[in-house]
Design a protein around this motif. Structure first.
Motif, PDB file in Angstrom:
ATOM      1  N   GLY A   1       3.169 -70.874 -95.049  1.00 53.82           N
ATOM      2  CA  GLY A   1       2.372 -71.964 -95.560  1.00 53.82           C
ATOM      3  C   GLY A   1       0.942 -71.786 -95.132  1.00 53.82           C
ATOM      4  N   VAL A   2       0.264 -72.889 -94.919  1.00 52.05           N
ATOM      5  CA  VAL A   2      -1.170 -72.801 -94.708  1.00 52.05           C
ATOM      6  C   VAL A   2      -1.524 -73.003 -93.238  1.00 52.05           C
ATOM      7  CG1 VAL A   2      -1.957 -73.271 -97.009  1.00 52.05           C
ATOM      8  CG2 VAL A   2      -1.203 -75.139 -95.614  1.00 52.05           C
ATOM      9  N   LEU A   3      -1.034 -72.106 -92.421  1.00 55.89           N
ATOM     10  CA  LEU A   3      -1.368 -72.121 -91.000  1.00 55.89           C
ATOM     11  C   LEU A   3      -2.409 -71.051 -90.738  1.00 55.89           C
ATOM     12  CD1 LEU A   3      -0.717 -72.893 -88.006  1.00 55.89           C
ATOM     13  CD2 LEU A   3       0.984 -71.101 -88.069  1.00 55.89           C
ATOM     14  N   HIS A   4      -3.293 -71.337 -89.822  1.00 55.31           N
ATOM     15  CA  HIS A   4      -4.338 -70.397 -89.483  1.00 55.31           C
ATOM     16  C   HIS A   4      -4.192 -70.033 -88.012  1.00 55.31           C
ATOM     17  CE1 HIS A   4      -8.958 -69.743 -88.939  1.00 55.31           C
ATOM     18  NE2 HIS A   4      -8.291 -68.624 -88.890  1.00 55.31           N
ATOM     19  N   LEU A   5      -4.021 -68.760 -87.725  1.00 54.04           N
ATOM     20  CA  LEU A   5      -3.928 -68.323 -86.333  1.00 54.04           C
ATOM     21  C   LEU A   5      -5.196 -67.571 -85.976  1.00 54.04           C
ATOM     22  CD1 LEU A   5      -0.306 -66.902 -86.185  1.00 54.04           C
ATOM     23  CD2 LEU A   5      -1.073 -69.116 -85.435  1.00 54.04           C
ATOM     24  N   LYS A   6      -5.913 -68.072 -84.995  1.00 52.98           N
ATOM     25  CA  LYS A   6      -7.077 -67.345 -84.500  1.00 52.98           C
ATOM     26  C   LYS A   6      -6.579 -66.447 -83.377  1.00 52.98           C
ATOM     27  CE  LYS A   6     -10.205 -71.179 -85.344  1.00 52.98           C
ATOM     28  NZ  LYS A   6     -10.840 -72.315 -84.658  1.00 52.98           N
ATOM     29  N   THR A   7      -6.610 -65.170 -83.623  1.00 52.89           N
ATOM     30  CA  THR A   7      -6.011 -64.236 -82.679  1.00 52.89           C
ATOM     31  C   THR A   7      -7.079 -63.338 -82.081  1.00 52.89           C
ATOM     32  OG1 THR A   7      -4.354 -64.129 -84.399  1.00 52.89           O
ATOM     33  CG2 THR A   7      -3.963 -62.818 -82.465  1.00 52.89           C
ATOM     34  N   ILE A   8      -6.987 -63.104 -80.798  1.00 48.23           N
ATOM     35  CA  ILE A   8      -7.882 -62.147 -80.153  1.00 48.23           C
ATOM     36  C   ILE A   8      -7.033 -60.994 -79.653  1.00 48.23           C
ATOM     37  CG2 ILE A   8      -9.492 -61.766 -78.264  1.00 48.23           C
ATOM     38  CD1 ILE A   8     -10.309 -64.679 -78.573  1.00 48.23           C
ATOM     39  N   LEU A   9      -7.395 -59.813 -80.105  1.00 50.38           N
ATOM     40  CA  LEU A   9      -6.578 -58.636 -79.809  1.00 50.38           C
ATOM     41  C   LEU A   9      -7.299 -57.689 -78.874  1.00 50.38           C
ATOM     42  CD1 LEU A   9      -5.479 -57.684 -83.415  1.00 50.38           C
ATOM     43  CD2 LEU A   9      -4.223 -59.013 -81.761  1.00 50.38           C
ATOM     44  N   ASP A  10      -6.511 -57.057 -78.013  1.00 48.67           N
ATOM     45  CA  ASP A  10      -7.015 -55.930 -77.246  1.00 48.67           C
ATOM     46  C   ASP A  10      -6.145 -54.757 -77.656  1.00 48.67           C
ATOM     47  OD1 ASP A  10      -7.915 -54.103 -75.516  1.00 48.67           O
ATOM     48  OD2 ASP A  10      -7.300 -55.125 -73.691  1.00 48.67           O
ATOM     49  N   GLY A  11      -6.672 -53.897 -78.503  1.00 45.65           N
ATOM     50  CA  GLY A  11      -5.820 -52.886 -79.102  1.00 45.65           C
ATOM     51  C   GLY A  11      -4.821 -53.570 -79.998  1.00 45.65           C
ATOM     52  N   GLU A  12      -3.554 -53.328 -79.723  1.00 42.91           N
ATOM     53  CA  GLU A  12      -2.546 -53.983 -80.538  1.00 42.91           C
ATOM     54  C   GLU A  12      -1.925 -55.168 -79.807  1.00 42.91           C
ATOM     55  OE1 GLU A  12       1.031 -52.583 -83.379  1.00 42.91           O
ATOM     56  OE2 GLU A  12       0.013 -51.035 -82.272  1.00 42.91           O
ATOM     57  N   GLN A  13      -2.456 -55.453 -78.643  1.00 42.86           N
ATOM     58  CA  GLN A  13      -1.889 -56.525 -77.841  1.00 42.86           C
ATOM     59  C   GLN A  13      -2.642 -57.826 -78.064  1.00 42.86           C
ATOM     60  OE1 GLN A  13      -1.730 -55.202 -73.848  1.00 42.86           O
ATOM     61  NE2 GLN A  13       0.442 -55.635 -73.650  1.00 42.86           N
TER      62      GLN A  13
ATOM     63  N   ASP B   1     -14.256 -55.187 -75.746  1.00 39.53           N
ATOM     64  CA  ASP B   1     -13.168 -54.336 -76.175  1.00 39.53           C
ATOM     65  C   ASP B   1     -12.217 -55.072 -77.098  1.00 39.53           C
ATOM     66  OD1 ASP B   1     -14.081 -52.300 -74.691  1.00 39.53           O
ATOM     67  OD2 ASP B   1     -12.894 -52.807 -72.916  1.00 39.53           O
ATOM     68  N   THR B   2     -12.431 -56.359 -77.258  1.00 45.27           N
ATOM     69  CA  THR B   2     -11.461 -57.137 -78.010  1.00 45.27           C
ATOM     70  C   THR B   2     -11.887 -57.292 -79.459  1.00 45.27           C
ATOM     71  OG1 THR B   2     -12.561 -59.184 -77.431  1.00 45.27           O
ATOM     72  CG2 THR B   2     -10.797 -58.431 -75.993  1.00 45.27           C
ATOM     73  N   MET B   3     -10.920 -57.706 -80.255  1.00 42.90           N
ATOM     74  CA  MET B   3     -11.172 -57.887 -81.675  1.00 42.90           C
ATOM     75  C   MET B   3     -10.632 -59.247 -82.077  1.00 42.90           C
ATOM     76  SD  MET B   3      -9.565 -55.627 -84.683  1.00 42.90           S
ATOM     77  CE  MET B   3      -9.289 -56.308 -86.271  1.00 42.90           C
ATOM     78  N   PHE B   4     -11.416 -59.919 -82.910  1.00 44.09           N
ATOM     79  CA  PHE B   4     -10.981 -61.223 -83.389  1.00 44.09           C
ATOM     80  C   PHE B   4     -10.315 -61.045 -84.745  1.00 44.09           C
ATOM     81  CE2 PHE B   4     -11.754 -65.052 -85.864  1.00 44.09           C
ATOM     82  CZ  PHE B   4     -11.240 -66.014 -85.022  1.00 44.09           C
ATOM     83  N   LEU B   5      -9.147 -61.639 -84.905  1.00 42.74           N
ATOM     84  CA  LEU B   5      -8.414 -61.473 -86.162  1.00 42.74           C
ATOM     85  C   LEU B   5      -7.955 -62.834 -86.655  1.00 42.74           C
ATOM     86  CD1 LEU B   5      -7.039 -59.407 -88.128  1.00 42.74           C
ATOM     87  CD2 LEU B   5      -5.017 -59.666 -86.720  1.00 42.74           C
ATOM     88  N   ASN B   6      -8.294 -63.118 -87.901  1.00 42.21           N
ATOM     89  CA  ASN B   6      -7.790 -64.333 -88.543  1.00 42.21           C
ATOM     90  C   ASN B   6      -6.462 -64.025 -89.205  1.00 42.21           C
ATOM     91  OD1 ASN B   6      -9.600 -66.567 -88.345  1.00 42.21           O
ATOM     92  ND2 ASN B   6     -11.075 -65.399 -89.540  1.00 42.21           N
ATOM     93  N   ILE B   7      -5.434 -64.787 -88.905  1.00 42.63           N
ATOM     94  CA  ILE B   7      -4.196 -64.695 -89.682  1.00 42.63           C
ATOM     95  C   ILE B   7      -4.066 -66.013 -90.422  1.00 42.63           C
ATOM     96  CG2 ILE B   7      -1.734 -64.285 -89.614  1.00 42.63           C
ATOM     97  CD1 ILE B   7      -2.091 -62.988 -86.921  1.00 42.63           C
ATOM     98  N   GLY B   8      -4.134 -65.964 -91.723  1.00 40.58           N
ATOM     99  CA  GLY B   8      -4.074 -67.179 -92.507  1.00 40.58           C
ATOM    100  C   GLY B   8      -5.451 -67.727 -92.766  1.00 40.58           C
ATOM    101  N   PRO B   9      -5.607 -68.894 -93.385  1.00 42.25           N
ATOM    102  CA  PRO B   9      -4.546 -69.820 -93.792  1.00 42.25           C
ATOM    103  C   PRO B   9      -3.743 -69.363 -95.011  1.00 42.25           C
ATOM    104  CG  PRO B   9      -6.684 -70.688 -94.389  1.00 42.25           C
ATOM    105  CD  PRO B   9      -6.930 -69.467 -93.612  1.00 42.25           C
ATOM    106  N   HIS B  10      -4.216 -68.351 -95.718  1.00 43.22           N
ATOM    107  CA  HIS B  10      -3.354 -67.854 -96.783  1.00 43.22           C
ATOM    108  C   HIS B  10      -2.804 -66.513 -96.337  1.00 43.22           C
ATOM    109  CE1 HIS B  10      -3.199 -65.023-100.320  1.00 43.22           C
ATOM    110  NE2 HIS B  10      -2.118 -65.726-100.394  1.00 43.22           N
ATOM    111  N   HIS B  11      -1.567 -66.520 -95.891  1.00 42.86           N
ATOM    112  CA  HIS B  11      -0.941 -65.295 -95.425  1.00 42.86           C
ATOM    113  C   HIS B  11       0.565 -65.448 -95.599  1.00 42.86           C
ATOM    114  CE1 HIS B  11       0.471 -62.145 -92.719  1.00 42.86           C
ATOM    115  NE2 HIS B  11      -0.717 -61.599 -92.856  1.00 42.86           N
ATOM    116  N   PRO B  12       1.227 -64.417 -96.106  1.00 48.01           N
ATOM    117  CA  PRO B  12       2.656 -64.565 -96.390  1.00 48.01           C
ATOM    118  C   PRO B  12       3.496 -64.863 -95.151  1.00 48.01           C
ATOM    119  CG  PRO B  12       1.803 -62.554 -97.363  1.00 48.01           C
ATOM    120  CD  PRO B  12       0.718 -63.113 -96.541  1.00 48.01           C
ATOM    121  N   ALA B  13       3.046 -64.475 -93.983  1.00 51.90           N
ATOM    122  CA  ALA B  13       3.892 -64.633 -92.804  1.00 51.90           C
ATOM    123  C   ALA B  13       3.661 -65.948 -92.081  1.00 51.90           C
ATOM    124  CB  ALA B  13       3.658 -63.481 -91.833  1.00 51.90           C
ATOM    125  N   THR B  14       2.720 -66.743 -92.523  1.00 53.03           N
ATOM    126  CA  THR B  14       2.477 -67.982 -91.787  1.00 53.03           C
ATOM    127  C   THR B  14       3.275 -69.159 -92.337  1.00 53.03           C
ATOM    128  OG1 THR B  14       0.551 -68.376 -93.165  1.00 53.03           O
ATOM    129  CG2 THR B  14       0.183 -67.370 -91.031  1.00 53.03           C
TER     130      THR B  14
END
Lengths: 232, 555
Positions: free
Chosen positions: B197-209, B182-195
């Motif tokens: 600079g060059v940070l990479h967040l490996k995020t696992i989402l369940d819906g919007e959580q 049920d989960t989704m893997f989302l990369n935030i960065g390394p090129h992203h305006p909200a990070t």
């Protein structure tokens, strides 16, 4: 005016044909001689290109892209006081798909280089790159670092280098305006084959290339080679 | 929301133990003594790390693992755990853990101090010490395909680094597209305006959580430690600190190196230079906090562009003052060991009146920010009670600076471990009890006001300073060669928190080991604690409120 035919040949014929085709409906109106003349005349074309180049140079969308220290000065360049928007190039776009120009503001290290290349590849043509600061020229103060790419040109082609550590906002404005000038004067985006790709392997055949690299790899699955000690 | 009342002497009620008492406490865990200039050092066996640390933590109150330094000697590897107390950071102790040269294995301290996780991963990455019991020992700064440990002695720089195709496989391609899950893997960065600079967040989402977020750093690892180790003490190292925290923290960072090296080489800084340093450093703090405010407002709501412009405008004003003082807008290189490089700009009156003008308009613009941002309903909805960081957790991760002060921990090295001219001046440490994104921002904004108070007092002092006593530099030998095998760890309160430098001298004019304790590195480690279970926009807000600078995280 290098067309074979003079621009207006037999006046009556041209005018009549157009008028006739208008009165008669479609006809070959859309392939009229006039249109042909317009389409094939380099004079008209050049003007149109010039017009487009002027448009392109006067409205450049930048990629919102911060790497290192220089990005602070880049932010100041976008913001009040220096206001890059005065020159028609101050709209940072968050997505590379909407951007024309990428300012590379900082040191490139081995982990980031492939990512930056990917972002560059995602930008639509024609695309331009402004290298900001000494790090994008040569690695700058970090040149000796084991992890540092010695200049952004090893990864993507660069159109304008703005030296400094970091360059003042005025310097960046100057660099961007120079780029706009060049674009307005008809400079196209660089070719897809990058000089950095040609340099190392020059004119080796594909098989020779593999042969040359076999002593460096175990399997034949090489995709990337970081060898910063030898890089120019 | 409380200002620490200035009359609570909280450092006095912490019992200090003498080194001998500590040795008695540790008993036969101690194999040897290896004292550093700043603290007693106890050498222990590599398999008793957890026992030693937990005894020091629970029985002696050393609750702050400031830094883990790793280094290689001719005959051994060594990890040093620099411990402090949040209640009194002048009480320090070093735990020295030698490891075998051929097979460097040492027990992990992660079970005792959560913050040791990333520090030990870094030690593994750069030096090559392996930590037993570590939950997740892999590279942190260099690409995972890297071969060799670059700060170890036998590292071959000329060896080409080859990455194989499987190592570069697209992480999204297969295993994250699991139809069962049920989960989704989302990369935030390394090129992203909200990070930022060059940070990479490996995020696992369940819906919007957010179920799990893992910061992936190292996209700006510029080998700062190697750079410092190949420079001479006197002049060649000082330009680099400016480039750790570029958010405006230039002089604050330079002070970290200056303090460590001056204490190492026993250099006394003239009082006049200390006042100039204090003034310049606080200007830098204002610049840094203005940037934090500007980008945080942008992160939380894109409509806050006006705030960004206003804050950048105020930054420009500070930068102009700093440019008058140092000659540079961003990379100041203004401090020298034993003082500063030059005196205030002439005519002095003009500089003072410019500074006063800035200070006069500052309360008005801070008021404006409160109207624009902190009193804004949308902003409050986004930040109040999101990104909760309880004080115990913050301490466990070694968080410092506005992050820990926003969780109500009263910890500021300017007051608790005084340096420069701070203890002569009248100012307060700002704390907030909210533990959320909002309090962290409030701390920064109120610190701007405190900094303004400090600058004002410094200007008054400098204005009346007798002309023949304006010594800007002490007499420092042309070439500094601190004694062989002296070690020191010193920290200052930089814009983001405790910025410490560990230096080991080997009798030459270059440091044998130069280790940077970056506040952002430790602060960023708390992100999963704040973000897990929250909605994805709150992760962005939490990240913005941490105010990290990637140059300092990755060094």
């Amino acid at each position: 005016m290098s067309s074979d035919q003079p621009f207006i040949t037999d006046e009556s014929r041209v005018v009549t044909e157009t008028r006739d085709s208008r009165m008669e409906g479609q006809g070959d109106r859309f392939n009229s001689r006039l249109r042909e003349a317009f389409g094939s005349s380099p004079f008209i074309l050049t003007k149109f290109d010039k017009f487009l180049n002027w448009c392109r140079g006067s409205s450049m969308f930048m990629l919102q892209f911060g790497i290192a220290c220089c990005s602070i000065e880049m932010m100041h360049t976008y913001a009040v006081k220096h206001d890059l928007d005065r020159f028609g190039s101050g709209v940072p776009r968050a997505s590379p798909r909407q951007a024309d120009v990428m300012i590379v503001p900082g040191t490139i290290v081995s982990k980031f280089a492939p990512r930056m290349k990917r972002v560059y590849d995602q930008m639509p043509e024609p695309k331009f790159v402004v290298g900001m600061g000494s790090c994008t020229i040569s690695g700058g103060p970090f040149q000796e670092g084991y992890n540092v790419i010695k200049g952004a040109e090893e990864v993507i082609p660069i159109d304008i280098h703005v030296p400094g550590c970091p360059p003042r906002p005025e310097a960046l404005v100057y660099g961007v305006v120079k780029l706009q000038e060049r674009v307005a004067n008809g400079e196209a985006a660089p070719v897809t084959v990058k000089p950095y790709e040609l340099e190392e392997f020059s004119d080796l055949e594909r098989d020779e290339l593999v042969e040359k690299l076999t002593d460096q790899i175990d399997e034949d699955e090489l995709v990337m080679r970081y060898n910063f000690a030898d890089s120019p | 929301m409380s200002l620490e009342a200035p009359d609570t002497p909280e450092t006095d009620d912490v019992p200090e133990r003498t080194p001998d008492e500590l040795e008695a406490l540790l008993g036969d865990l101690v194999v040897d003594r290896d004292d550093h200039l700043n603290a007693p050092g106890f050498v222990i066996r590599p398999d008793t790390v957890q026992e030693t640390l937990s005894r020091l933590k629970s029985a002696a109150g050393y609750d702050h693992l400031s830094l883990v330094t790793a280094q290689e000697y001719e005959n051994r590897y060594e990890s040093i755990y620099h411990l402090k107390k949040f209640d009194d950071p002048t009480q320090e102790v070093s735990v020295v853990v030698p490891a075998d040269k051929d097979r460097p294995v040492s027990e992990s301290g992660e079970a005792v101090f959560r913050t040791a996780d990333w520090h030990e991963r870094e030690a593994y990455d750069l030096i090559g010490i392996e930590y037993d019991d570590h939950p997740d020992l892999r590279r942190i700064l260099l690409p995972e395909t890297w071969q060799g440990h670059p700060l170890s002695m036998d590292y071959d720089r000329d060896r080409p680094q080859i990455a194989t195709l499987p190592a570069h496989a697209n992480p999204l391609e297969e295993h994250h597209l699991d139809a069962e899950s049920d989960t989704m893997f989302l990369n935030i960065g390394p090129h992203h305006p909200a990070t930022h600079g060059v940070l990479h967040l490996k995020t696992i989402l369940d819906g919007e959580q957010v179920i799990d977020v893992e910061p992936d750093i190292g996209y700006l690892h510029r080998c700062e430690e190697q750079m410092a180790q190949s420079g001479t003490y006197r002049h060649q190292i000082m330009p680099y600190p400016d480039r750790w925290d570029w958010g405006g923290g230039g002089l604050l960072n330079e002070w970290a190196y200056a303090r460590a090296a001056e204490d190492l080489a026993d250099i006394e800084v003239p009082e006049y230079a200390q006042v100039i340093r204090t003034m310049g450093a606080e200007m830098c703090r204002i610049a840094a906090h203005m940037l934090a405010l500007a980008t945080f407002a942008l992160d939380v709501n894109g409509d806050f562009t006006a705030t960004f412009m206003y804050a950048i405008n105020d930054r420009e004003r500070v930068q102009n003052l700093l440019e008058d003082l140092t000659g540079q807008r961003l990379m100041f290189n203004y401090f020298r060991l034993g003082g500063v490089v030059w005196d205030l700009p002439e005519p002095r009156e003009e500089f003072f009146s410019k500074t006063r003008d800035f200070l006069d308009q500052l309360p008005g613009s801070v008021e404006e920010y409160h109207d624009l941002v902190t009193a804004n309903e949308i902003f409050q909805m986004r930040t109040i009670d999101t990104g909760i960081l309880p004080p115990e957790v913050a301490k466990e991760y070694g968080a410092t600076g506005p992050v820990v002060r926003g969780s109500g921990v009263d910890y500021d090295l300017r007051r608790d471990d005084p340096y420069g001219y701070y203890d002569e001046l009248d100012w307060d440490v700002v704390t907030e009890d909210g533990c959320d994104n909002y309090s962290r921002l409030l701390v920064r904004m109120r610190e701007v006001e405190e900094s303004a108070k400090i600058i004002e007092q410094c200007v008054d002092l400098l204005e009346d300073w007798p002309e023949d006593e304006r010594t800007i530099q002490a007499n420092v030998p042309r070439t500094l060669r601190p004694d062989d095998d002296t070690e020191i760890y010193r920290a200052v309160e930089a814009a983001k928190g405790e910025l410490g430098i560990y230096i080991r001298a080997d009798g030459t004019d270059k440091p044998a080991r130069f280790k940077i304790r970056s506040p952002c590195f430790s602060n960023l480690q708390t992100l999963p604690e704040m973000a897990n279970g929250e909605y994805i926009p709150d992760v962005i807000a939490a990240l913005g409120s941490l105010d990290i600078v990637l140059g300092e995280v990755d060094r």
